[in-house]
Scaffold this motif. Structure first.
Motif, mmCIF file in Angstrom:
data_model
loop_
_atom_site.group_PDB
_atom_site.id
_atom_site.type_symbol
_atom_site.label_atom_id
_atom_site.label_comp_id
_atom_site.label_asym_id
_atom_site.label_seq_id
_atom_site.Cartn_x
_atom_site.Cartn_y
_atom_site.Cartn_z
ATOM 1 N N GLY A 1 0.813 -1.199 0.000
ATOM 2 C CA GLY A 1 0.000 0.000 0.000
ATOM 3 C C GLY A 1 0.853 1.258 0.000
ATOM 4 O O GLY A 1 0.520 2.241 -0.674
ATOM 5 N N LEU A 2 1.972 1.212 0.744
ATOM 6 C CA LEU A 2 2.876 2.357 0.768
ATOM 7 C C LEU A 2 3.475 2.597 -0.616
ATOM 8 O O LEU A 2 3.577 3.740 -1.071
ATOM 9 C CB LEU A 2 3.991 2.139 1.782
ATOM 10 N N LYS A 3 3.858 1.516 -1.293
ATOM 11 C CA LYS A 3 4.404 1.658 -2.640
ATOM 12 C C LYS A 3 3.371 2.278 -3.586
ATOM 13 O O LYS A 3 3.708 3.107 -4.428
ATOM 14 C CB LYS A 3 4.863 0.302 -3.169
ATOM 15 N N ASN A 4 2.123 1.855 -3.434
ATOM 16 C CA ASN A 4 1.055 2.427 -4.267
ATOM 17 C C ASN A 4 0.872 3.920 -3.983
ATOM 18 O O ASN A 4 0.665 4.719 -4.901
ATOM 19 C CB ASN A 4 -0.258 1.685 -4.020
ATOM 20 N N LEU A 5 0.954 4.280 -2.694
ATOM 21 C CA LEU A 5 0.848 5.692 -2.337
ATOM 22 C C LEU A 5 2.012 6.487 -2.906
ATOM 23 O O LEU A 5 1.835 7.608 -3.414
ATOM 24 C CB LEU A 5 0.809 5.848 -0.810
ATOM 25 N N GLN A 6 3.213 5.933 -2.834
ATOM 26 C CA GLN A 6 4.387 6.614 -3.377
ATOM 27 C C GLN A 6 4.252 6.819 -4.879
ATOM 28 O O GLN A 6 4.630 7.875 -5.410
ATOM 29 C CB GLN A 6 5.645 5.819 -3.045
ATOM 30 N N THR A 7 3.705 5.816 -5.554
ATOM 31 C CA THR A 7 3.465 5.947 -6.992
ATOM 32 C C THR A 7 2.430 7.041 -7.261
ATOM 33 O O THR A 7 2.587 7.854 -8.176
ATOM 34 C CB THR A 7 2.970 4.612 -7.580
ATOM 35 N N PHE A 8 1.396 7.042 -6.439
ATOM 36 C CA PHE A 8 0.344 8.054 -6.578
ATOM 37 C C PHE A 8 0.906 9.449 -6.341
ATOM 38 O O PHE A 8 0.659 10.376 -7.119
ATOM 39 C CB PHE A 8 -0.777 7.752 -5.581
ATOM 40 N N PHE A 9 1.691 9.619 -5.278
ATOM 41 C CA PHE A 9 2.266 10.923 -4.965
ATOM 42 C C PHE A 9 3.236 11.390 -6.048
ATOM 43 O O PHE A 9 3.348 12.589 -6.324
ATOM 44 C CB PHE A 9 2.980 10.885 -3.613
ATOM 45 N N SER A 10 3.956 10.438 -6.642
ATOM 46 C CA SER A 10 4.923 10.818 -7.674
ATOM 47 C C SER A 10 4.227 11.384 -8.907
ATOM 48 O O SER A 10 4.854 12.073 -9.715
ATOM 49 C CB SER A 10 5.776 9.609 -8.073
ATOM 50 N N ALA A 11 2.932 11.088 -9.055
ATOM 51 C CA ALA A 11 2.173 11.598 -10.194
ATOM 52 C C ALA A 11 1.486 12.919 -9.879
ATOM 53 O O ALA A 11 0.851 13.516 -10.740
ATOM 54 C CB ALA A 11 1.127 10.576 -10.626
#
Length: 204
Positions: A128-138
């Motif tokens: 979930g953290l990785k998904n959030l990091q991907t989301f934030f990077s966008a």
């Protein structure tokens, strides 16, 4: 009649002043919501100098005072300090609450890790953290309300709604806006108007 000690007197005076400020803020919030929900001056739309910067860009006040308020607000969200988000505080700092902030505000000074990662992992797990990091990077920007939701501070979200913060304003994605350059500003204005209607229903 019991005689008030000095400490009791100070406490009562402080309590009355606090209640007066709260009622004053509540009246101002209801007046603002009834008149349209959000003042466009609080959520300004600014044209960029070139298409290299997304046209849908909110003009965030980057003065030292505003930056400090933003950092304090984020810290209080991380700490789940609901008492900080009083009606008077929200009304006084409405610009901060209603305007998207730079996504870099959520990262530690080194810029390689999110503030509060341990909490995010406990709620969402490593994936979930990785998904959030991907989301934030966008993202280019994010709103205070979105941060509170991501950190599961639902009581604070409730306080923001009671403070008349527009729930429909959103952060901006980092994408190529060349194809939608004409419609971007209209999109922001539509969100503001939709949020204004939501707030009027909420306060009805």
């Amino acid at each position: 009649m019991r005689q008030l000690y000095p400490d009791d007197t100070k406490r009562n005076l402080w309590g009355r002043a606090r209640e007066k400020n709260r009622l004053k803020a509540r009246f101002a919030i209801r007046e603002r919501v009834a008149s349209g929900g959000v003042d466009f001056e609080s959520t300004p739309f600014q044209e960029p100098d070139s298409l290299d910067v997304p046209r849908h860009s909110l003009d965030v006040d980057e003065s030292p005072d505003t930056d400090q308020v933003t950092l304090t607000v984020l810290e209080r969200i991380y700490e789940n300090d609901r008492s900080y988000f009083s009606l008077s505080n929200i009304e006084e700092n409405l610009r901060v609450y209603n305007s998207p902030i730079g996504i870099t505000s959520l990262y530690k000074e080194q810029g390689d890790s999110l503030t509060g990662e341990e909490r995010l992992i406990s709620w969402y797990g490593e994936d979930g953290l990785k998904n959030l990091q991907t989301f934030f990077s966008a993202l280019r920007t994010i709103t205070i309300m979105e941060v509170a939701l991501i950190f599961q501070r639902y009581a604070i979200v409730g306080s923001l709604l009671l403070g008349g913060v527009n729930p429909c304003i959103r952060g901006v994605l980092v994408v190529d806006y060349r194809e939608c350059v004409i419609e971007d500003g209209d999109w922001h204005e539509r969100l503001v108007h939709i949020g204004s209607k939501v707030l009027r229903k909420f306060f009805a």
